[in-house]
Design a protein around this motif. Structure first.
Motif: not given
Length: 168
Positions: A118-121, A153-158, A144-148
């Motif tokens: 989910x963090x990647x998505x 999120x680090x788009x460079x680490x996708x 709240x979890x998704x917003x966090x």
């Protein structure tokens, strides 16, 4: 042996039987809880696998996904609707995982691994765009979890496996 001794021995045996029964019942409840967690985890995994199988089996949908994760707002008409439905399906599955994690009804190692996906998505620009207009339809704690996750999120680490079109 008199009746008093027989009654006392019977009461002692009865008390021991009650104690043994309580321990046996506790063991059964513990086993039942473990079985329930396993069944819930299996159900969540099955639903996730079905959604992924559906997505993977449709080349047109994969192409829409690749466009949507890059720039959801640029999609029009049926492509936008399909992308929204796919995002909704993914996020509803994630919401169920999140709810199960909060209640302790599924195995944490499984839930932690799907949370990493989910963090990647949610790191993708397109899903962030979709979430901005649709996220309010989900459970508040999940929002709240998704917003966090999005804030951190680090788009460079996708991961290229999930977001290949975001790489230059």
């Amino acid at each position: 042996m008199d009746w008093t001794a027989i009654i006392a021995a019977s009461e002692l045996i009865g008390a021991l039987a009650v104690v043994v029964s309580v321990f046996y019942l506790a063991f059964q409840i513990r086993s039942q809880t473990a079985e329930s967690r396993l069944a819930a985890t299996r159900d969540l995994a099955t639903k996730r696998a079905e959604a992924l199988r559906h997505l993977a089996g449709d080349d047109d949908l994969i192409q829409i996904w690749l466009k949507a994760i890059r720039d959801y707002e640029s999609l029009q008409g049926s492509e936008r609707m399909k992308a929204s439905l796919v995002f909704n399906l993914i996020m509803r599955n994630a919401e169920q995982d999140f709810i199960h994690k909060g209640t302790g009804h599924a195995d944490d190692p499984y839930l932690e691994s799907v949370d990493r996906v989910l963090s990647q998505n949610v790191a993708s620009p397109g899903l962030k765009q979709w979430w901005a207009t649709t996220g309010n339809l989900f459970n508040q704690d999940f929002q709240a979890h998704v917003n966090h996750l999005m804030e951190n999120a680090d788009e460079g680490a996708l991961n290229d496996a999930f977001m290949p079109s975001l790489r230059g």
